[in-house]
Design a protein around this motif. Sequence first.
Motif, PDB file in Angstrom:
ATOM      1  N   ALA A 126       1.061  -1.040   0.066  1.00  0.00           N
ATOM      2  CA  ALA A 126      -0.494  -0.199  -0.147  1.00  0.00           C
ATOM      3  C   ALA A 126       0.525   1.264   0.290  1.00  0.00           C
ATOM      4  N   HIS A 127       0.953   2.244  -0.895  1.00  0.00           N
ATOM      5  CA  HIS A 127       0.898   3.934  -1.017  1.00  0.00           C
ATOM      6  C   HIS A 127       0.704   4.773   0.549  1.00  0.00           C
ATOM      7  N   GLU A 128      -0.248   4.384   0.554  1.00  0.00           N
ATOM      8  CA  GLU A 128      -0.830   4.698   1.732  1.00  0.00           C
ATOM      9  C   GLU A 128      -2.169   5.269   2.146  1.00  0.00           C
ATOM     10  N   THR A 129      -2.180   4.651   3.224  1.00  0.00           N
ATOM     11  CA  THR A 129      -3.614   4.199   4.227  1.00  0.00           C
ATOM     12  C   THR A 129      -4.419   5.606   5.119  1.00  0.00           C
ATOM     13  N   VAL A 130      -5.615   5.898   4.571  1.00  0.00           N
ATOM     14  CA  VAL A 130      -6.025   6.055   5.942  1.00  0.00           C
ATOM     15  C   VAL A 130      -7.363   5.898   6.537  1.00  0.00           C
ATOM     16  N   ASN A 131      -7.239   5.622   7.832  1.00  0.00           N
ATOM     17  CA  ASN A 131      -8.117   5.116   8.892  1.00  0.00           C
ATOM     18  C   ASN A 131      -9.525   5.645   9.058  1.00  0.00           C
ATOM     19  N   ARG A 132     -10.077   4.900   9.417  1.00  0.00           N
ATOM     20  CA  ARG A 132     -12.157   6.103  10.427  1.00  0.00           C
ATOM     21  C   ARG A 132     -11.767   4.944  10.977  1.00  0.00           C
ATOM     22  N   GLY A 133     -12.708   5.546  12.679  1.00  0.00           N
ATOM     23  CA  GLY A 133     -13.088   4.315  13.619  1.00  0.00           C
ATOM     24  C   GLY A 133     -14.408   5.005  13.748  1.00  0.00           C
ATOM     25  N   ILE A 134     -15.927   3.964  13.483  1.00  0.00           N
ATOM     26  CA  ILE A 134     -16.972   4.168  13.582  1.00  0.00           C
ATOM     27  C   ILE A 134     -17.885   3.440  14.850  1.00  0.00           C
ATOM     28  N   GLY A 135     -18.454   4.104  15.438  1.00  0.00           N
ATOM     29  CA  GLY A 135     -19.230   4.437  16.448  1.00  0.00           C
ATOM     30  C   GLY A 135     -20.987   3.498  15.680  1.00  0.00           C
ATOM     31  N   SER A 136     -21.344   2.875  16.164  1.00  0.00           N
ATOM     32  CA  SER A 136     -23.147   2.487  15.886  1.00  0.00           C
ATOM     33  C   SER A 136     -23.851   3.122  17.230  1.00  0.00           C
ATOM     34  N   GLN A 137     -24.561   3.971  16.666  1.00  0.00           N
ATOM     35  CA  GLN A 137     -25.700   4.514  17.285  1.00  0.00           C
ATOM     36  C   GLN A 137     -26.819   3.541  17.233  1.00  0.00           C
ATOM     37  N   LYS A 138     -26.690   2.633  16.625  1.00  0.00           N
ATOM     38  CA  LYS A 138     -27.909   1.566  16.669  1.00  0.00           C
ATOM     39  C   LYS A 138     -27.911   0.670  17.294  1.00  0.00           C
ATOM     40  N   GLN A 139     -26.624   0.143  17.442  1.00  0.00           N
ATOM     41  CA  GLN A 139     -26.193  -1.300  18.179  1.00  0.00           C
ATOM     42  C   GLN A 139     -25.453  -0.698  19.390  1.00  0.00           C
ATOM     43  N   VAL A 140     -25.406  -1.048  20.313  1.00  0.00           N
ATOM     44  CA  VAL A 140     -24.781  -0.667  21.776  1.00  0.00           C
ATOM     45  C   VAL A 140     -23.303  -1.485  21.083  1.00  0.00           C
ATOM     46  N   GLY A 141     -22.650  -1.204  21.866  1.00  0.00           N
ATOM     47  CA  GLY A 141     -21.223  -1.351  21.348  1.00  0.00           C
ATOM     48  C   GLY A 141     -20.593  -2.126  20.475  1.00  0.00           C
ATOM     49  N   LEU A 142     -21.012  -1.549  18.894  1.00  0.00           N
ATOM     50  CA  LEU A 142     -20.779  -2.000  17.542  1.00  0.00           C
ATOM     51  C   LEU A 142     -19.610  -1.081  17.228  1.00  0.00           C
ATOM     52  N   ALA A 143     -18.622  -1.676  16.900  1.00  0.00           N
ATOM     53  CA  ALA A 143     -17.966  -0.687  16.046  1.00  0.00           C
ATOM     54  C   ALA A 143     -16.680  -1.300  15.185  1.00  0.00           C
ATOM     55  N   VAL A 144     -16.697  -0.376  13.549  1.00  0.00           N
ATOM     56  CA  VAL A 144     -16.226  -0.728  12.576  1.00  0.00           C
ATOM     57  C   VAL A 144     -14.625   0.174  12.339  1.00  0.00           C
ATOM     58  N   SER A 145     -14.434  -0.393  11.359  1.00  0.00           N
ATOM     59  CA  SER A 145     -12.847  -0.021  11.584  1.00  0.00           C
ATOM     60  C   SER A 145     -12.688   0.514   9.873  1.00  0.00           C
ATOM     61  N   ALA A 146     -12.558   1.497   9.024  1.00  0.00           N
ATOM     62  CA  ALA A 146     -12.942   1.314   8.091  1.00  0.00           C
ATOM     63  C   ALA A 146     -11.491   2.624   7.285  1.00  0.00           C
ATOM     64  N   SER A 147     -10.952   1.356   6.660  1.00  0.00           N
ATOM     65  CA  SER A 147      -9.088   2.167   6.094  1.00  0.00           C
ATOM     66  C   SER A 147      -9.826   2.211   4.591  1.00  0.00           C
ATOM     67  N   VAL A 148      -9.160   3.175   3.840  1.00  0.00           N
ATOM     68  CA  VAL A 148      -9.249   3.086   2.339  1.00  0.00           C
ATOM     69  C   VAL A 148      -7.444   3.314   1.936  1.00  0.00           C
ATOM     70  N   GLN A 223     -11.190  -1.340  -5.214  1.00  0.00           N
ATOM     71  CA  GLN A 223     -12.202  -0.125  -6.557  1.00  0.00           C
ATOM     72  C   GLN A 223     -11.110   0.144  -7.186  1.00  0.00           C
ATOM     73  N   GLY A 224     -10.970  -0.906  -8.417  1.00  0.00           N
ATOM     74  CA  GLY A 224      -9.376  -0.039  -9.136  1.00  0.00           C
ATOM     75  C   GLY A 224      -8.280  -0.058  -8.478  1.00  0.00           C
ATOM     76  N   ALA A 225      -7.939   1.072  -8.268  1.00  0.00           N
ATOM     77  CA  ALA A 225      -5.839   0.406  -7.861  1.00  0.00           C
ATOM     78  C   ALA A 225      -6.566   1.144  -6.189  1.00  0.00           C
ATOM     79  N   THR A 226      -7.626   1.281  -5.425  1.00  0.00           N
ATOM     80  CA  THR A 226      -8.224   1.305  -4.578  1.00  0.00           C
ATOM     81  C   THR A 226      -8.699   0.021  -3.461  1.00  0.00           C
ATOM     82  N   VAL A 227      -8.371  -0.550  -2.605  1.00  0.00           N
ATOM     83  CA  VAL A 227      -8.575  -1.428  -1.180  1.00  0.00           C
ATOM     84  C   VAL A 227      -9.758  -0.083  -0.184  1.00  0.00           C
ATOM     85  N   VAL A 228     -10.225  -1.042  -0.109  1.00  0.00           N
ATOM     86  CA  VAL A 228     -11.135  -0.802   0.915  1.00  0.00           C
ATOM     87  C   VAL A 228     -11.517  -1.950   2.567  1.00  0.00           C
TER      88      VAL A 228
END
Length: 260
Positions: A126-148, A223-228
């Motif tokens: 990977a050339h570069e990675t951007v990370n995000r942390g996501i917390g659900s307000q719908k399902q208590v305790g659900l945490a998701v990591s999203a990176s591009v 998606q093309g040259a991008t990995v999620v």
Amino acid sequence: MRIPARFKTPATTFALLPALLPALLLGAAGCGGGTDAPAAGKSPDPKGSAAAAPSSGASGAPVVSPAPKAKDARLEASALQQGDLPGYQVSAQGKNPNAPDGQPQADKKACQPLADIMGDKPDPAAHETVNRGIGSQKQVGLAVSASVSSYDESDAKKVVSRLREAVAACGSGFTATVQKQTGTYRDVKAVPFKAAGDESVSWTTTAAAEGVSAQVHLVVVRQGATVVRLMALNVAAAGQKAAVPQEVADKQLEKVRKAG
């Protein structure tokens, strides 16, 4: 924003699981379903509320430093931001300081792609990675990591291909070590997941370290040259099955396509 008190202990422990993304626990910020007031003298983060790692003292949690913006403007534009997902809180803050740095090393060569995907980058190419942390307000305790992550397209294709092969070969599990911390990953199973990209792979596993285990769901999309890379667990109930919400995956891939 701080992690609600009832999540502090599991969040600290999960940070020790070497293959769990550092950004993942930042998603716990939204697990309480409410909004904490920012500390005195602090302005709210325009990109989302930060989940801080708990300190060892009784005074609370230290603030986590903001992550630097990506050099690749297209990559930064493709990352999720606060407000993109109703019912979720998105954090663009730096990673949990308790989490180890680097790429985990698997004890089985065939499983190394699965270890890589859990590290600071989905793959060393990977050339570069951007990370995000996501917390659900719908399902208590659900945490998701999203990176591009940005790649040469040929390398991006190899990431997904190698992951498919590794999921098929590593069903019985493997161990991974980073900075002298070791975790085990059992019951690696491919699971269906609808993703609007060029190609994708999805699987579940049980991650365990320091006597604690967690059910984890991972989805990787090219998606093309991008990995999620998307990863989910429940910080309130480690043994409870967690799944990457379809709406999170759809929105993340929509942003990747719009960013070009």
